[in-house]
Design a protein around this motif. Structure first.
Motif, PDB file in Angstrom:
ATOM      1  N   VAL A  47       0.863  -1.183   0.000  1.00 55.92           N
ATOM      2  CA  VAL A  47       0.000   0.000   0.000  1.00 55.92           C
ATOM      3  C   VAL A  47       0.901   1.235   0.000  1.00 55.92           C
ATOM      4  CG1 VAL A  47      -1.763   1.261   1.299  1.00 55.92           C
ATOM      5  CG2 VAL A  47      -1.808  -1.259   1.241  1.00 55.92           C
ATOM      6  N   PRO A  48       0.593   2.240  -0.771  1.00 54.69           N
ATOM      7  CA  PRO A  48       1.435   3.454  -0.810  1.00 54.69           C
ATOM      8  C   PRO A  48       1.602   4.064   0.576  1.00 54.69           C
ATOM      9  CG  PRO A  48      -0.129   3.472  -2.620  1.00 54.69           C
ATOM     10  CD  PRO A  48      -0.516   2.317  -1.756  1.00 54.69           C
ATOM     11  N   VAL A  49       2.810   4.576   0.822  1.00 56.14           N
ATOM     12  CA  VAL A  49       3.121   5.088   2.152  1.00 56.14           C
ATOM     13  C   VAL A  49       2.258   6.283   2.511  1.00 56.14           C
ATOM     14  CG1 VAL A  49       5.468   4.164   2.154  1.00 56.14           C
ATOM     15  CG2 VAL A  49       5.033   6.427   1.182  1.00 56.14           C
ATOM     16  N   ARG A  50       1.898   7.101   1.530  1.00 58.97           N
ATOM     17  CA  ARG A  50       1.051   8.250   1.835  1.00 58.97           C
ATOM     18  C   ARG A  50      -0.320   7.778   2.302  1.00 58.97           C
ATOM     19  NH1 ARG A  50       4.282  12.732   2.188  1.00 58.97           N
ATOM     20  NH2 ARG A  50       5.822  12.752   0.469  1.00 58.97           N
ATOM     21  N   THR A  51      -0.828   6.743   1.651  1.00 57.88           N
ATOM     22  CA  THR A  51      -2.141   6.211   2.049  1.00 57.88           C
ATOM     23  C   THR A  51      -2.075   5.619   3.454  1.00 57.88           C
ATOM     24  OG1 THR A  51      -2.590   5.682  -0.270  1.00 57.88           O
ATOM     25  CG2 THR A  51      -3.983   4.634   1.387  1.00 57.88           C
TER      26      THR A  51
END
Length: 659
Positions: A47-51
């Motif tokens: 999962v993207p780190v920003r998410t």
């Protein structure tokens, strides 16, 4: 390679990470821990780190650092896993960076991490200290048996002085010179090397316990009763006495040596199958063989009790007397103490071959191999022997009664009474439910396997011929038939200075010079059974002359022969050797070290054993010094008579050697 990929490449599946019980965390820390755990699960799911940061509130730049912490190695050899996310947990020891400063005398604080910093400043310091603690011969030369913290502290101070460390450097700027830090350091090293610490520093009981409690399956498994039996000896923890009749027809209490108890305990059910109280200073192979014989061939029966109120439990006893299928049962493996290795020959050759079993000789001192018999002895000590006023306690400094020997005589704690109490206590042991047997008693557990129309197991039994041999556990020796036609000496077999013959053998001159196999019953040495060299039975031979009068054991015969060799005991051809020997043991001596009786306890113990063998009553004989009276003959008159009287003396005398 991207950072996330490099971390994932060396990480096991997150489902296999060591976990944390969130309910055990303080309530204020649960939410923080749950957020970190969820963030890492998403991080390893691509999962993207920003998410992840938006969903969990964890900064994106913290994710890789948290992942590396979780993949660090813990002290147990596993990765830290989710344990690294516990709030305020320390993953690395504290490292001091500030230098030590001058302190006022008695001032506290300001020394955190000083020992670790000092050890880090000298490469070989920690290695040497750990070597002394572990008793490493390469470091210490000849190590101490058990190094104390204050000894290690002295070594540490001498090391620092050799390196030029002095005040105001630590530890010379403290009141106790760092002694408490060294004590903590030593305790930590010992705890982190538990097995090595026990082996190198502790006593044999502690070393023996290392073999248990490891949650490993034993190599030898016993799943049915009579698969294995544990046999060991235990010195009864109290003094006893025995009643001797005096020349004045009164009775005196004579102190005995401490007695021995030998027991055979079933490995699975923990039932005591047989036992024997030994009237000797040491246990012999004959005693061990006798217990094995009783366990197989003897049916237990309750004794006639002399104590008011003392009675057997309703369903108690020994298995051979209360469970029909247990009588005559033979086990497969005998587990003996390795300390009895000197008994191996007799036990191995006689008992093993007769009963057809495997003998497991364990290492000496490893009592944990026979947990059931050791537990039975401990229970007997707690329930019976240590409760008596004449107890010696489990240790010279633990439980020993004051004036135990005197109390044994004062309260008349007789050996015969101890035998009755032991029998009842063992019967109670076999009838007492145990948590280890799912709250069955040992006898109840045996009934689960042996009783019923279709029993769960059928113990091995001996055929009739083997059962007869087992009932005696006889010793077999090769002898030569002696005799001489020219001299008119009839054929006979000599065993331990006793001549044995029979109406058949005394006229069989053709057998002179032939080897025969002599079968010896140690309990009754008055007769032996003889087989020819081809195996044919010649029959029973009876001892000639004086050795045929009174029942005695082979041990008693050897003791009498030894005293005759030393010219301590002089026996005429008309005397009964067993009676003379019993008189010798029952005669007061001026050399007795016991203040309670003129007969030494060891001598009284042997006298009791011989009297029991012969079925006689022990009687105190008058001293050798005889008071003169008008009817008393003179010494010259006595000397002129034919030596038909028994002569017993504590001093060597000359006697004519007889062939």
């Amino acid at each position: 390679m991207p950072l996330r990929l490099s971390v994932r490449a060396c990480a096991p599946p997150i489902e296999l990470w060591p976990g944390v019980c969130e309910e055990a965390l303080p309530e204020k820390d649960r939410e923080k821990f749950a957020a970190k755990k969820k963030a890492l699960a998403l991080y390893f799911s691509d999962v993207p780190v920003r998410t992840i940061s938006q969903k969990t509130g964890i900064a994106y730049y913290e994710l890789s650092r948290m992942a590396k912490k979780c993949l660090g190695l813990a002290d147990d050899g596993q990765i830290l896993g989710f344990r690294a996310l516990i709030p305020y947990v320390h993953l690395r020891p504290y490292t001091r960076k500030a230098d030590s400063k001058l302190k006022l005398s008695g001032a506290h604080g300001g020394c955190s991490g000083q020992l670790a910093a000092t050890l880090a400043a000298f490469d070989e310091a920690e290695k040497q200290l750990v070597g002394y603690i572990r008793k490493d011969a390469k470091v210490t030369g000849i190590p101490e048996k058990k190094l104390r913290p204050k000894d290690l502290h002295r070594i540490f101070l001498n090391f620092l002085k050799d390196k030029g460390v002095k005040a105001p450097k630590w530890p010379f700027n403290t009141k106790f010179l760092g002694a408490r830090s060294i004590q903590t350091f030593m305790a930590d090293v010992l705890a982190r090397n538990f097995s090595n610490s026990v082996v190198k520093r502790e006593e044999k009981e502690a070393r023996a316990h290392l073999s248990v409690g490891m949650a490993r399956e034993p190599i030898l498994r016993f799943d049915e009763p009579y698969d294995a039996v544990e046999i060991d000896a235990y010195r009864i923890e109290n003094h006893t006495c025995v009643t001797f009749r005096t020349p004045e027809d009164t009775y005196a209490e004579i102190l005995l040596d401490r007695l021995w108890l030998i027991a055979a305990v079933d490995r699975l059910s923990t039932a005591i199958l047989a036992y024997r109280i030994v009237y000797r200073s040491e246990v012999t192979a004959d005693d061990v063989a006798a217990v094995m014989r009783d366990a197989v061939t003897k049916r237990w029966e309750p004794q006639q009790l002399n104590f008011p109120g003392l009675k057997y439990p309703a369903e108690g006893g020994l298995p051979s007397g209360v469970i029909e299928r247990a009588y005559g049962a033979v086990w497969s493996v005998t587990m003996l103490d390795g300390a009895l290795a000197h008994l191996a020959e007799k036990i191995h050759d006689r008992a093993r071959k007769t009963l057809g079993m495997v003998i497991n000789w364990g290492p000496g001192g490893h009592f944990e191999r026979r947990p059931n018999v050791e537990r039975a002895f401990r229970q007997l000590g707690q329930d019976l022997y240590r409760r008596l006023p004449s107890t010696t306690g489990s240790h010279p400094h633990n439980g020993r009664a004051d004036n135990a020997e005197q109390k044994a005589i004062t309260y008349k704690i007789r050996a015969s009474d101890i035998e009755q109490l032991t029998d009842v206590t063992i019967a109670q042991h076999n009838a007492t439910p145990s948590e280890g047997l799912s709250f069955f008693s040992p006898l109840g557990f045996l009934r689960q396997f042996l009783d019923g129309v279709h029993p769960r197991c059928e113990p091995r039994r001996l055929h009739m011929t083997a059962h007869e041999a087992a009932s005696k556990l006889v010793c077999r020796e090769w002898r030569v038939i002696r005799g001489c036609l020219g001299e008119g000496r009839r054929p006979y077999v000599q065993v331990d200075r006793g001549h044995y013959t029979s109406p058949v053998l005394e006229d069989a001159g053709q057998l002179i010079g032939q080897k025969v196999l002599v079968e010896i019953d140690d309990d009754d040495f008055r007769q032996v059974r003889v087989f020819l060299e081809n195996g044919a039975e010649l029959g029973f031979l009876k001892a000639k002359g004086r050795w045929s009068q009174t029942k005695h054991s082979r041990r008693t015969r050897k003791a009498i022969n030894s005293l005759m060799d030393q010219r301590i005991l002089v026996i005429s051809e008309f005397d009964d050797p067993v009676v003379v020997y019993l008189d010798y043991l029952s005669t007061p001596t001026t050399t007795s070290k016991s203040k309670l009786s003129t007969i030494p306890p060891s001598q009284a113990t042997d006298a009791t054993r011989v009297a029991q063998e012969a079925g006689m009553e022990p009687v105190i004989r008058p001293p050798l010094e005889v008071q003169t009276s008008p009817n008393t003959p003179s010494v010259s008159e006595v000397a002129a008579r034919k030596p038909i009287l028994r002569v017993v003396s504590d001093t060597p005398r000359k006697a004519k050697n007889r062939r």
